[in-house]
Every structure is written in C-alpha cells, then in structure tokens.
Motif scaffolding. Structure first.
Motif, PDB file in Angstrom:
ATOM      1  N   SER A   1     -19.703 -30.116  17.775  1.00  0.00           N
ATOM      2  CA  SER A   1     -19.760 -29.494  19.102  1.00  0.00           C
ATOM      3  C   SER A   1     -19.742 -27.977  19.018  1.00  0.00           C
ATOM      4  O   SER A   1     -19.253 -27.311  19.914  1.00  0.00           O
ATOM      5  CB  SER A   1     -18.586 -29.978  19.955  1.00  0.00           C
ATOM      6  OG  SER A   1     -17.354 -29.605  19.345  1.00  0.00           O
ATOM      7  N   THR A   2     -20.242 -27.421  17.935  1.00  0.00           N
ATOM      8  CA  THR A   2     -20.285 -25.970  17.808  1.00  0.00           C
ATOM      9  C   THR A   2     -21.365 -25.402  18.721  1.00  0.00           C
ATOM     10  O   THR A   2     -22.517 -25.829  18.676  1.00  0.00           O
ATOM     11  CB  THR A   2     -20.559 -25.552  16.355  1.00  0.00           C
ATOM     12  OG1 THR A   2     -19.497 -26.033  15.523  1.00  0.00           O
ATOM     13  CG2 THR A   2     -20.636 -24.037  16.234  1.00  0.00           C
ATOM     14  N   TYR A   3     -20.962 -24.431  19.529  1.00  0.00           N
ATOM     15  CA  TYR A   3     -21.920 -23.785  20.429  1.00  0.00           C
ATOM     16  C   TYR A   3     -22.058 -22.325  20.033  1.00  0.00           C
ATOM     17  O   TYR A   3     -21.069 -21.660  19.680  1.00  0.00           O
ATOM     18  CB  TYR A   3     -21.479 -23.894  21.891  1.00  0.00           C
ATOM     19  CG  TYR A   3     -22.570 -23.484  22.857  1.00  0.00           C
ATOM     20  CD1 TYR A   3     -23.623 -24.354  23.135  1.00  0.00           C
ATOM     21  CD2 TYR A   3     -22.575 -22.225  23.442  1.00  0.00           C
ATOM     22  CE1 TYR A   3     -24.652 -23.993  23.999  1.00  0.00           C
ATOM     23  CE2 TYR A   3     -23.598 -21.845  24.312  1.00  0.00           C
ATOM     24  CZ  TYR A   3     -24.630 -22.731  24.582  1.00  0.00           C
ATOM     25  OH  TYR A   3     -25.652 -22.356  25.429  1.00  0.00           O
TER      26      TYR A   3
ATOM     27  N   ALA B   1     -26.721 -25.148  21.107  1.00  0.00           N
ATOM     28  CA  ALA B   1     -25.831 -25.993  20.320  1.00  0.00           C
ATOM     29  C   ALA B   1     -26.279 -25.973  18.866  1.00  0.00           C
ATOM     30  O   ALA B   1     -27.479 -26.029  18.570  1.00  0.00           O
ATOM     31  CB  ALA B   1     -25.854 -27.418  20.854  1.00  0.00           C
TER      32      ALA B   1
ATOM     33  N   SER C   1     -26.126 -28.192  16.797  1.00  0.00           N
ATOM     34  CA  SER C   1     -26.783 -29.454  16.449  1.00  0.00           C
ATOM     35  C   SER C   1     -28.274 -29.429  16.773  1.00  0.00           C
ATOM     36  O   SER C   1     -29.043 -30.237  16.267  1.00  0.00           O
ATOM     37  CB  SER C   1     -26.115 -30.612  17.195  1.00  0.00           C
ATOM     38  OG  SER C   1     -26.198 -30.424  18.599  1.00  0.00           O
TER      39      SER C   1
END
Length: 238
Positions: free
Chosen positions: A177-179, A205, A207
């Motif tokens: 969930s790294t933004y 994001a 991802s």
C-alpha cells in the motif's frame, strides 16, 4: 566561507519549524529529549566534535554539531562551493526513514525532519526543507502529521532527482500500500503555492508504477549518529 542563516533569509521555513516546536512544547513532547535539554541551564556549547549525519558526496553533507545524545544543531555543508547553511535543532536528526539525493546537477536538495514526541491527539506536523540552488537557501513544506513522528518516519522514503522529489509512504505493514507523491523542483518554486505554468506533480500507487533507480553518490540512504559520543562539559549534578 559564506554562512547562510535560515533565520535571516528563509522566514517561511522558520515559521513552519517554530509552529512545530511550539506544538511539541504544548503537548509535553520534551519527555523524549535528552535530560539536559529539559533543564534551563545547558552549556552554551557542548565540547563534542561535529558528526556527519548524512553524506551526499565528498563535498556535500549534513553535519550535527553542539549536541548531546544526538540532539543538536544541523547544517548543510558544501565545501567545494563554500556553502554552510544552518538548518535547525532537534528535529532533522530524528528522521528515521530513507533519503536518497541523486540530482546530477547538484542543485536540488531535500532534507526531512521529525519533531520529538508524543504529540497529543492532533499530532505534530513534520516538515521537510527543499533547495533548488544547491543548498544556499531553503523553503519548507509539511509532509507528514503523526502522534509519534520519529517512529512514523520509518515508513517514508524520500528520493531527490533532477526534476523533482518523490515522497513514498508505506501505509500498511501487511499489504502493498505504498503511495508516492512527486513534487516538482524548478528554480524558485514554492510548493505551498500554485505551480508555474507547465510544471506538474503526480501521485501514484507503487503497485502501479515503479520509482526511478536513484542512488545517493555516497551510497548512504539514512541518517546516522554515534550516540556514545558525550560532552565532557556538562553541569555537575547537585
């Protein structure tokens, strides 16, 4: 050697840090500071050698000076350009996240901070300062609010490139969930105001999109300090 004092030239940054320190005091955050910092009679100068808190390359580094237990004054130094800029006291050295400065022009510098804690129910604002003129002058912006900023900063990675800097926040320990928010850097930009025409930032994001492969020339990506170095000119206990 020319000394640039942020108190004199960058009032915007001082207002941010001053407000942060005021909120820290109101919330009782002094409990995390070294014991002597809580008293009213510390020595005017601690007899300790400067430490390199963060090394960018052979000429540029952040130094920690006049300190006790890694709490002290910080400066940005560029020995090649004769720059020595005062940054602040007691907040920058508490940042525990990653910092990568990889701008080949040498103009873009970003330095995060994390005020002492705990900060109460409304938390403390944590600021970073940024320069587009090689560290001669800095402006500031808030990048995080947390009840325990130093601990929360462990979830952050800040990466500085030629055209801007990335602030990556890991928002969960269990999922990807790294933004990331990218802030543009161009000469004289003020990130608290509308960007100049044609200049944009972005958010994504991790991802969905990867960060660029940036690396600090020295290889360092975190602040370091030897807490075993203690001043010998402390007041004697009564």
């Amino acid at each position: 050697m020319k000394t640039t004092t942020l108190k004199e030239k960058m009032m915007h940054v001082i207002k941010i840090m001053g407000a942060t320190l005021f909120s820290v005091g109101v919330a009782g955050c002094v409990t995390e500071l070294p014991e002597l910092a809580q008293r009213n009679y510390p020595p005017a100068k601690f007899d300790v050698p400067p430490q390199v808190l963060y090394k960018i390359d052979d000429n540029r580094f952040i130094s920690l000076e006049n300190y006790q237990q890694c709490f002290g004054d910080t400066y940005f130094n560029d020995t090649k350009q004769g720059i020595r800029t005062e940054l602040g006291r007691g907040t920058i050295e508490r940042y525990r996240g990653r910092l990568i400065i990889d701008d080949p022009t040498g103009m873009n510098i970003v330095i995060p901070s994390a005020p002492p804690a705990p900060c109460g129910s409304r938390g403390c604002n944590s600021s970073l300062i940024y320069s587009t003129d090689g560290g001669r002058t800095f402006k500031g912006m808030v990048y995080m609010n947390s009840g325990i900023p130093s601990k929360a900063s462990e979830n952050y990675s800040i990466l500085v490139a030629k055209d801007g800097f990335y602030v990556a926040e890991k928002r969960s320990q269990t999922t990807d969930s790294t933004y990331v928010i990218k802030y543009p850097l161009v000469p004289n930009i003020d990130l608290d105001n509308p960007y100049p025409e044609g200049v944009k930032g972005e958010g994504f994001a991790l991802s969905k999109k990867s960060l660029p492969p940036l690396r600090t020339p020295s290889g360092q990506d975190r602040f370091t300090c030897d807490a075993s170095i203690r001043p010998s000119n402390l007041p004697k206990e009564k």
